[in-house]
Design an enzyme around this catalytic site. Structure first.
Site, PDB file in Angstrom:
ATOM      1  N   ASP A 230       3.909   4.008  -7.987  1.00 41.91           N
ATOM      2  CA  ASP A 230       2.865   5.159  -7.581  1.00 41.91           C
ATOM      3  C   ASP A 230       2.712   6.187  -6.503  1.00 41.91           C
ATOM      4  O   ASP A 230       2.248   7.133  -6.340  1.00 41.91           O
ATOM      5  CB  ASP A 230       0.848   3.878  -8.115  1.00 41.91           C
ATOM      6  CG  ASP A 230       0.969   3.734  -6.016  1.00 41.91           C
ATOM      7  OD1 ASP A 230       2.050   3.553  -5.941  1.00 41.91           O
ATOM      8  OD2 ASP A 230      -0.232   3.091  -5.834  1.00 41.91           O
TER       9      ASP A 230
ATOM     10  N   ASP B  83       5.071   0.053 -11.108  1.00 39.40           N
ATOM     11  CA  ASP B  83       3.697  -0.180 -10.110  1.00 39.40           C
ATOM     12  C   ASP B  83       2.808  -0.350 -10.705  1.00 39.40           C
ATOM     13  O   ASP B  83       2.197  -0.004 -11.578  1.00 39.40           O
ATOM     14  CB  ASP B  83       4.167   1.059  -9.130  1.00 39.40           C
ATOM     15  CG  ASP B  83       3.716   0.302  -7.608  1.00 39.40           C
ATOM     16  OD1 ASP B  83       3.664  -0.324  -7.257  1.00 39.40           O
ATOM     17  OD2 ASP B  83       4.146   1.044  -6.529  1.00 39.40           O
TER      18      ASP B  83
ATOM     19  N   GLU C 204      -0.093  -4.523  -4.630  1.00 36.21           N
ATOM     20  CA  GLU C 204      -0.122  -4.924  -4.115  1.00 36.21           C
ATOM     21  C   GLU C 204      -1.372  -5.336  -3.488  1.00 36.21           C
ATOM     22  O   GLU C 204      -2.761  -5.386  -4.025  1.00 36.21           O
ATOM     23  CB  GLU C 204      -0.951  -3.454  -3.410  1.00 36.21           C
ATOM     24  CG  GLU C 204       0.251  -1.726  -2.693  1.00 36.21           C
ATOM     25  CD  GLU C 204      -0.408  -0.659  -3.183  1.00 36.21           C
ATOM     26  OE1 GLU C 204      -1.823  -0.809  -2.261  1.00 36.21           O
ATOM     27  OE2 GLU C 204       0.818  -0.450  -2.965  1.00 36.21           O
TER      28      GLU C 204
ATOM     29  N   GLU D 272       5.847  -3.984   3.835  1.00 39.78           N
ATOM     30  CA  GLU D 272       5.790  -2.502   3.645  1.00 39.78           C
ATOM     31  C   GLU D 272       5.039  -2.254   5.630  1.00 39.78           C
ATOM     32  O   GLU D 272       4.085  -2.974   5.352  1.00 39.78           O
ATOM     33  CB  GLU D 272       4.677  -1.363   2.995  1.00 39.78           C
ATOM     34  CG  GLU D 272       4.850  -0.041   3.609  1.00 39.78           C
ATOM     35  CD  GLU D 272       4.400   0.982   2.467  1.00 39.78           C
ATOM     36  OE1 GLU D 272       4.612   0.201   1.258  1.00 39.78           O
ATOM     37  OE2 GLU D 272       4.177   2.067   2.654  1.00 39.78           O
TER      38      GLU D 272
HETATM   39  O1  KIV Z   1       5.060   3.601  -4.773  1.00 40.11           O
HETATM   40  C1  KIV Z   1       6.041   3.074  -4.046  1.00 40.11           C
HETATM   41  O2  KIV Z   1       6.581   3.906  -4.053  1.00 40.11           O
HETATM   42  C2  KIV Z   1       6.190   2.174  -3.568  1.00 40.11           C
HETATM   43  C3  KIV Z   1       7.133   1.954  -2.462  1.00 40.11           C
HETATM   44  C4  KIV Z   1       7.343   2.434  -0.727  1.00 40.11           C
HETATM   45  C5  KIV Z   1       7.249   0.285  -1.859  1.00 40.11           C
HETATM   46  O3  KIV Z   1       5.149   1.283  -3.318  1.00 40.11           O
END
Ligand code: KIV
Length: 287
Positions: free
Chosen positions: A47, A86, A118, A185
């Site tokens: 995302d 995501d 997340e 992260e």
């Molecule tokens: O959205 C994204 O690119 C991510 C990465 C930074 C792990 O979640």
């Protein structure tokens, strides 16, 4: 390097064999095909596209429909890599049923091979619900960009011992819930090392040091396309900004000078002839 498609079992097996995992973000079919050809194991349709593709300050404006659109484009361009879709802001935190519905759409419409979300232990029942429906889940803890306002900015997490303990507990809870891998992260490298050694599933780090079982970077950042973005954790493996600006300036110079297109880039036809005196029939095919 195997040419077989990368599955979640292969991803888990890499940790057992001590082989590092290579993950990159991708948002469209062209980039996906290039990154896949280069041997990237996992393509994350992150995302982060809200920031690097859409130009927002955060990932919060990204919707599930946006994610499905880009995930579908990435899967079209991919032959070997495992594609993770995501789950965007608020598409999975309202209820486990809402999360399952969102994950289902990313798989069915986006053709993702797994989903990422997340959050820590509070999401364990939701993750179990999605996994029980047959959808593999990748976790994401530490600096979780969708919570940027709650965290007070994009700040490194887990610096105090209580915070570090909370993140370790989150990792263990996500493993127990059934995640096949976890993104770490923006955490200190010794905390990432400890989590990696306690888990049986692979950790994939971004700003989490070298001890993780794999690494992930945003493709535009690692290719040097994002001029103003130079965080400490980022290594740029190319300067595509400079390459692209140079190429487009050459193109512009040639268009303005009238040297592009030249003969070798123009089409010809032997069948065309001039019909004298009749301007409206200037180009007429020969009999
Ligand atoms: O959205 C994204 O690119 C991510 C990465 C930074 C792990 O979640």
């Amino acid at each position: 390097m195997t040419s077989k498609p990368i599955t979640t079992s292969e991803i888990r097996a890499r940790k057992a064999r001590g082989e590092k995992l290579v993950m990159c973000t991708a948002y469209d079919a062209t980039f996906a095909s290039i990154l896949d050809t280069a041997g990237t194991d996992i393509l994350l349709v992150g995302d982060s596209l809200g920031m690097v593709v859409q130009g927002h300050e955060t990932t919060i404006p990204v919707t599930l429909d946006h994610m499905i659109y880009h995930t579908r484009a990435v899967t079209r361009g991919t032959k070997r890599a495992h594609v993770v879709g995501d789950m965007p802001f608020m598409s999975y935190k309202v209820s486990a049923e809402q999360a399952l519905e969102s994950a289902m759409r990313l798989m069915q419409e986006g053709r993702a091979h797994s989903v990422k979300l997340e959050g820590g232990q509070e999401l364990a029942p939701t993750i179990t619900r999605i996994i029980e429906a047959g959808i593999p889940v990748m976790g994401h803890i530490g600096l979780t960009p969708q919570s940027v306002h709650a965290m007070g900015g994009f700040k490194v997490q887990g610096r105090s011992s209580e915070d570090a303990q909370r993140i370790l507990n989150d990792a263990l809870a996500l493993q127990d819930a059934g995640c096949f891998a976890i993104v770490l992260e923006g955490i200190p490298l010794d905390l990432a090392k400890e989590i990696t050694s306690q888990l049986e599933i692979p950790t994939i780090g971004i700003g989490a040091g070298v001890h993780c079982d794999g690494q992930v970077l945003v493709c535009y950042d690692m290719l040097g396309m994002n001029e103003g973005f130079k965080p400490k954790f980022l290594k740029e493996y190319a300067n595509l900004h400079e390459v692209i600006v140079g190429a487009v300036q050459n193109y512009a110079d040639e268009v303005r000078a009238g040297t592009f297109p030249d003969e070798s880039h123009s089409f010809k036809s032997k069948k065309l002839r001039l019909v004298e005196g009749e301007e409206s029939k200037l180009y007429s095919t020969t009999a």
